[in-house]
Design a protein around this motif. Structure first.
Motif, PDB file in Angstrom:
ATOM      1  N   ALA A 124       0.972  -1.248   0.055  1.00 61.88           N
ATOM      2  CA  ALA A 124      -0.074  -0.066  -0.164  1.00 61.88           C
ATOM      3  C   ALA A 124       0.951   1.129  -0.094  1.00 61.88           C
ATOM      4  O   ALA A 124       0.644   2.433   0.602  1.00 61.88           O
ATOM      5  N   VAL A 125       2.184   0.955  -0.534  1.00 64.89           N
ATOM      6  CA  VAL A 125       3.089   2.030  -0.707  1.00 64.89           C
ATOM      7  C   VAL A 125       3.254   2.803   0.726  1.00 64.89           C
ATOM      8  O   VAL A 125       3.429   2.181   1.600  1.00 64.89           O
ATOM      9  N   CYS A 126       3.324   4.166   0.762  1.00 60.73           N
ATOM     10  CA  CYS A 126       3.519   4.816   2.125  1.00 60.73           C
ATOM     11  C   CYS A 126       2.676   4.394   3.088  1.00 60.73           C
ATOM     12  O   CYS A 126       2.834   4.759   4.351  1.00 60.73           O
ATOM     13  N   SER A 127       1.336   4.258   2.853  1.00 65.81           N
ATOM     14  CA  SER A 127       0.351   3.885   3.830  1.00 65.81           C
ATOM     15  C   SER A 127       0.655   2.348   4.366  1.00 65.81           C
ATOM     16  O   SER A 127      -0.340   1.746   5.116  1.00 65.81           O
ATOM     17  N   GLY A 128       1.430   1.691   3.685  1.00 67.02           N
ATOM     18  CA  GLY A 128       1.657  -0.002   4.045  1.00 67.02           C
ATOM     19  C   GLY A 128       1.776  -0.158   5.563  1.00 67.02           C
ATOM     20  O   GLY A 128       1.316  -1.232   5.721  1.00 67.02           O
ATOM     21  N   PHE A 129       2.415   0.647   6.346  1.00 66.37           N
ATOM     22  CA  PHE A 129       2.613   0.081   7.519  1.00 66.37           C
ATOM     23  C   PHE A 129       1.464   0.358   8.405  1.00 66.37           C
ATOM     24  O   PHE A 129       1.122  -0.635   9.070  1.00 66.37           O
ATOM     25  N   VAL A 130       0.607   1.275   8.206  1.00 71.24           N
ATOM     26  CA  VAL A 130      -0.748   1.275   8.603  1.00 71.24           C
ATOM     27  C   VAL A 130      -1.551   0.383   8.456  1.00 71.24           C
ATOM     28  O   VAL A 130      -2.559  -0.435   8.982  1.00 71.24           O
ATOM     29  N   TYR A 131      -1.621  -0.053   7.058  1.00 67.95           N
ATOM     30  CA  TYR A 131      -2.339  -1.319   6.332  1.00 67.95           C
ATOM     31  C   TYR A 131      -1.847  -2.361   7.048  1.00 67.95           C
ATOM     32  O   TYR A 131      -2.778  -3.373   7.516  1.00 67.95           O
ATOM     33  N   ALA A 132      -0.726  -2.631   7.266  1.00 65.78           N
ATOM     34  CA  ALA A 132      -0.095  -3.848   7.812  1.00 65.78           C
ATOM     35  C   ALA A 132      -0.525  -4.069   9.257  1.00 65.78           C
ATOM     36  O   ALA A 132      -0.964  -5.175   9.719  1.00 65.78           O
ATOM     37  N   MET A 133      -0.471  -2.691  10.165  1.00 65.19           N
ATOM     38  CA  MET A 133      -0.806  -3.040  11.535  1.00 65.19           C
ATOM     39  C   MET A 133      -2.435  -3.343  11.397  1.00 65.19           C
ATOM     40  O   MET A 133      -2.603  -4.218  12.488  1.00 65.19           O
ATOM     41  N   ALA A 134      -3.117  -2.665  10.819  1.00 72.85           N
ATOM     42  CA  ALA A 134      -4.718  -3.124  10.886  1.00 72.85           C
ATOM     43  C   ALA A 134      -4.899  -4.530  10.353  1.00 72.85           C
ATOM     44  O   ALA A 134      -5.699  -5.130  11.042  1.00 72.85           O
ATOM     45  N   THR A 135      -4.055  -4.995   9.594  1.00 72.64           N
ATOM     46  CA  THR A 135      -4.368  -6.309   9.086  1.00 72.64           C
ATOM     47  C   THR A 135      -3.773  -7.320  10.116  1.00 72.64           C
ATOM     48  O   THR A 135      -4.528  -8.419  10.610  1.00 72.64           O
ATOM     49  N   ALA A 136      -2.758  -7.003  10.580  1.00 76.49           N
ATOM     50  CA  ALA A 136      -2.059  -8.018  11.945  1.00 76.49           C
ATOM     51  C   ALA A 136      -3.287  -7.946  12.914  1.00 76.49           C
ATOM     52  O   ALA A 136      -3.313  -9.055  13.419  1.00 76.49           O
ATOM     53  N   ASP A 137      -3.806  -6.905  13.258  1.00 79.71           N
ATOM     54  CA  ASP A 137      -4.748  -6.816  14.342  1.00 79.71           C
ATOM     55  C   ASP A 137      -5.892  -7.775  13.924  1.00 79.71           C
ATOM     56  O   ASP A 137      -6.656  -8.446  15.003  1.00 79.71           O
TER      57      ASP A 137
END
Ligand code: ACO
Length: 323
Positions: free
Chosen positions: A111-124
């Motif tokens: 998700a490019v620069c939003s990748g970490f926020v997307y990944a945290m939401a997914t891991a959650d």
């Protein structure tokens, strides 16, 4: 209810630091222009043997050490990256191998620069859904390898690096006093694709391609998108700018960060800014910023921390977490 609580953090940067002055010899630019328009003073650039997976591995090992855990304790590795070592397999399985882990599962998220926020939401979601108890969430990038080093409008903005968090399932009361991820809000709008993209790929040109950006267009949308999604996170939790201890934004441009904070009524003293040190490291920028603010003692256990990002796609998102 189950909450995803942070147990450890880690970061990794390439050995080579490149100050703005060094770029003056590569393209027609100046330290003054870069600092004034972006706040960036230096960035780290990967050298031989340094890749997204090697940086991600280093950050992951640091996060595991701080958590007092080993790879045996992890059941899911999620890597946010747009600059994988290979088209496939995923950088996450590359890191899994480097950590000597043969159990569990691993995949990448883009998700490019939003990748970490997307990944945290997914891991959650995986943790709260019961599919994983402990997750390594990694943001790792080597954007220097997709930059057009003849294009001064983009090559001065980005850098390389990686950051990681270990998330663990823990019982919470279901209130905003709980430790862990409290809410996450993700958005995308593909109609903005042409404003920020890479002009190559396996299924089109058969090449990796270079980053292309209409900087002014991105800038125009950034503040509105960021503030909308942060307000959604406030509304969902009954929190406000006043309740927040820290805003840890994606580090693309100091003007975007300060413009968003101002619109939300968040004072600059509560905003973690590391764009001066790292440049824009895309999916790695939030965990790198977190690691700086955790190392220097600004972020402490119990603090209410808002993460936010906006990037190519466009994608954007915000995530509220009690540390
Ligand atoms: N050095 C010197 N001059 C430059 C440089 C440079 N590196 N780059 C551009 N210029 C010139 C331009 O050519 C232009 O000259 P002109 O007026 O003669 O045409 C002038 O500087 C102004 O250019 P603008 O593009 O209008 O400058 P602006 O103030 O908009 O700043 C910037 C440019 C920094 C890119 C800004 O638009 C920005 O930050 N945009 C958002 C970008 C961003 O955050 N991207 C990341 C999103 S996250 C992701 O997903 C990757």
């Amino acid at each position: 209810m189950i909450r995803s609580v942070v147990r450890g953090y880690g970061a990794a940067l390439p050995k080579r630091v490149v100050p703005n002055r060094e770029l003056e010899g590569i393209v027609e630019t100046s330290d003054e222009w870069i600092v004034q328009r972006t706040g960036i003073r230096q960035r780290y650039i990967a050298g031989e043997g340094e890749t997204t997976a090697s940086l991600g591995e280093e950050a992951a090992r640091a996060a595991l050490n701080r958590a007092g855990l080993t790879p045996d304790d992890i059941d899911f590795i999620l890597v946010a990256t747009s600059t994988p070592d290979n088209t496939f397999p995923a950088t996450a399985v590359n890191i899994q191998k480097r950590l000597g882990m043969t159990h569990g599962f691993a995949f990448d998220m883009q998700a490019v620069c939003s990748g970490f926020v997307y990944a945290m939401a997914t891991a959650d979601m995986y943790i709260r859904g019961g599919m994983a108890k402990r997750v390594l969430v990694i943001g790792a990038e080597t954007f220097s390898r997709i930059l057009d080093w003849k294009d001064r409008t983009t090559c001065v903005l980005f850098g390389d690096g990686a950051g990681a968090l270990v998330l663990e399932a823990a019982e919470g009361e279901g209130t905003v006093a709980d430790r862990g991820i409290l809410t996450a809000h993700l958005r995308s709008d593909g109609s903005h694709k042409e404003k920020l993209y890479v002009d190559g790929g396996p299924s089109t040109t058969g090449t990796v391609g270079h980053l292309r950006m209409e900087g002014r267009e991105v800038f125009k949308h950034a503040v509105g998108m960021i503030t909308d999604v942060i307000e959604a996170a406030f509304d969902a939790t009954g929190t406000t700018a006043e309740s927040l201890d820290w805003l840890v934004p994606h580090q693309a441009n100091r003007r975007i960060i300060e413009g968003s904070a101002k619109k939300l009524g968040i004072p600059n003293e509560k905003v973690v800014v590391t764009v001066d040190l790292h440049g824009n490291t895309s999916a790695a920028s939030i965990p790198l910023a977190l690691s700086v603010a955790l190392d220097d003692g600004r972020i402490k256990q119990g603090d209410l921390v808002m993460l936010e990002a906006m990037g190519g796609g466009f994608t954007w998102g915000a995530l509220l977490i009690r540390w």
